[in-house]
Design an enzyme around this catalytic site. Structure first.
Site, mmCIF file in Angstrom:
data_model
loop_
_atom_site.group_PDB
_atom_site.id
_atom_site.type_symbol
_atom_site.label_atom_id
_atom_site.label_comp_id
_atom_site.label_asym_id
_atom_site.label_seq_id
_atom_site.Cartn_x
_atom_site.Cartn_y
_atom_site.Cartn_z
ATOM 1 C CD GLU A 45 -5.831 -0.981 6.653
ATOM 2 O OE1 GLU A 45 -5.034 -0.175 6.167
ATOM 3 O OE2 GLU A 45 -6.985 -0.663 7.000
ATOM 4 C CD GLU A 87 -6.082 0.293 0.112
ATOM 5 O OE1 GLU A 87 -6.201 1.098 1.071
ATOM 6 O OE2 GLU A 87 -5.333 -0.697 0.158
ATOM 7 C CG ASN A 117 -5.419 5.073 0.670
ATOM 8 O OD1 ASN A 117 -6.290 4.302 1.035
ATOM 9 N ND2 ASN A 117 -4.181 4.992 1.122
ATOM 10 C CG ASP A 161 -9.040 2.052 3.295
ATOM 11 O OD1 ASP A 161 -8.677 1.026 3.885
ATOM 12 O OD2 ASP A 161 -8.415 3.130 3.356
ATOM 13 C CD GLU A 184 -2.740 1.332 2.444
ATOM 14 O OE1 GLU A 184 -3.527 2.302 2.531
ATOM 15 O OE2 GLU A 184 -2.669 0.433 3.297
#
Length: 405
Positions: A355, A268, A236, A298, A177
């Site tokens: 996560e 995301e 993101n 997310d 990420e």
């Protein structure tokens, strides 16, 4: 250990003494103690802000919740640990309230205290990135506030991307990420919480987002040259970026420029207030999914409309946030929530990324629940691209790039 100032609110003499000794054993010697909320407030008025407050809840007289409110209202603690004999659901709910008040909650624990767990929480605080810091008050960074939008945009070269690995239980690197930081020449490395308000005020999120995407795809292409295949990367995006008429074209052009397959890019979708997508935004996402890009929801379970979004939008991945996972090994309710999400994801044919895996207990609990892809400090911290390449090479050399099973 780095010099820390810790305030302990505990009205039981033996528990107070035990905590004091644990802190000393872990290298913390500036320990302030209080047996009541009133005494704690008086100590804070004399000594000022502390690094960490360790707060009991159940007390004679005013309960510990009053101190938590006082800490939040007056910015008197950089971080908070809740340690109480109350029911776990009460402790967790107080922790959630503290987060909503703006406090960095390092842990919500039941008594008795454990020296090893306490050390892990102290290290988490010293690491500085395990929990996003509280947004700074505006006067803290006058250098940033004084910059115009054009001057901020000229700082783009200082916006660096760190990468946090995502791995399977078998050891295979599933991807990374991309997480932006600001490497400021005088302020040092700034987290998103410390500079996003300035970027938002200057309406520069578009520039920042495209910069991060370009850096992430460049790293993916670099990995392809070194290893023979592109590295899957996740970036993101905010829903309002989808409203741009050229959004799909710019994504496609970036993939072609770096020669990265669309299937190796995950977007995301970040949940924001009032972020319902219109038909044009949905169409843009569908075009990208048809192209082969992946789409992740997310922080699933934290937004206002996560479940509705999951039904309406073409997601390929569900991402469970650290709030559900951290401490799951000792919390049956969290384990039940994660298990339910994994079952739902399997039935919807969605990949799952978890996560916030920060301990061996969390990892083992996930193993029992279906072995999803994992991301967190127990796996690896976010790191610059060069450091990530070394991390990957070290794992490959150790034979850890086996397949997911």
């Amino acid at each position: 250990m780095h010099s820390l100032t810790v305030l302990v609110l505990e009205d039981h003499p033996f528990q107070l003494m035990a905590l004091h000794q644990m802190l000393n054993a872990n290298g913390v010697f500036d320990v302030l103690t209080a047996e009541s909320v009133e005494a704690a407030c008086q100590t804070l008025s004399r000594r000022g802000r502390v690094d960490i407050a360790i707060c009991d809840l159940q007390m004679d007289g005013t309960d510990g919740l009053a101190l938590i409110r006082h800490l939040a209202d007056n910015d008197l603690a950089a971080a908070l640990i809740i340690l109480s004999g109350a029911e776990p659901c009460v402790i967790d709910s107080v922790g959630e309230l503290a987060r909503q008040l703006g406090l960095n909650v390092l842990g919500c624990l039941q008594k008795p205290a454990n020296s090893l767990v306490l050390l892990q929480l102290l290290r988490r605080y010293l690491d500085g990135e395990a929990i996003e810091p509280r947004l700074p008050q505006e006067p803290q960074y006058p250098q940033l506030l004084a910059l115009s939008a054009a001057q901020l945009a000229d700082c783009k070269a200082q916006w660096v991307v760190h990468y946090q690995p995502k791995v399977c239980f078998g050891g295979k690197l599933a991807g990374v990420e991309a997480l932006v930081r600001w490497q400021h020449p005088t302020l040092g490395l700034l987290s998103p919480a410390q500079f996003f308000p300035v970027i938002e005020r200057a309406n520069l999120f578009d520039i920042l987002s495209w910069h991060v995407l370009d850096q992430a795809l460049a790293l993916s292409a670099q990995h392809r040259l070194a290893k023979g295949r592109a590295l899957p990367v996740a970036v993101n995006i905010e829903p309002k970026l989808l409203a741009r008429s050229d959004f799909r074209q710019r994504i496609t052009a970036a993939l072609e420029r770096h020669k990265v397959p669309a299937s190796d890019l995950t977007l995301e979708l970040v949940e924001t207030q009032g972020s319902t997508l219109d038909n044009l935004q949905l169409e843009a996402l569908l075009h990208l999914r048809i192209l082969g890009c992946q789409l992740s929801i997310d922080d699933f379970g934290l937004g206002e409309s996560n479940l509705q979004r999951l039904l309406e939008l073409p997601f390929s991945e569900l991402k469970l946030p650290s709030e559900f996972v951290r401490g799951m090994g000792q919390d049956g309710k969290k384990a039940a929530v994660v298990a339910g999400a994994l079952i739902m994801a399997r039935r919807m044919n969605l990949k799952v990324v978890v996560e916030g895996v920060e301990s061996a207990d969390d990892l083992l609990a996930l193993k029992d629940l279906g072995r999803p892809v994992m991301q967190g400090y127990f796996i690896a911290r976010p790191m610059p691209g060069a450091e990530l390449c070394s991390w990957i090479s070290a794992r490959t050399g150790a034979g850890l790039e086996s397949s997911c099973k």
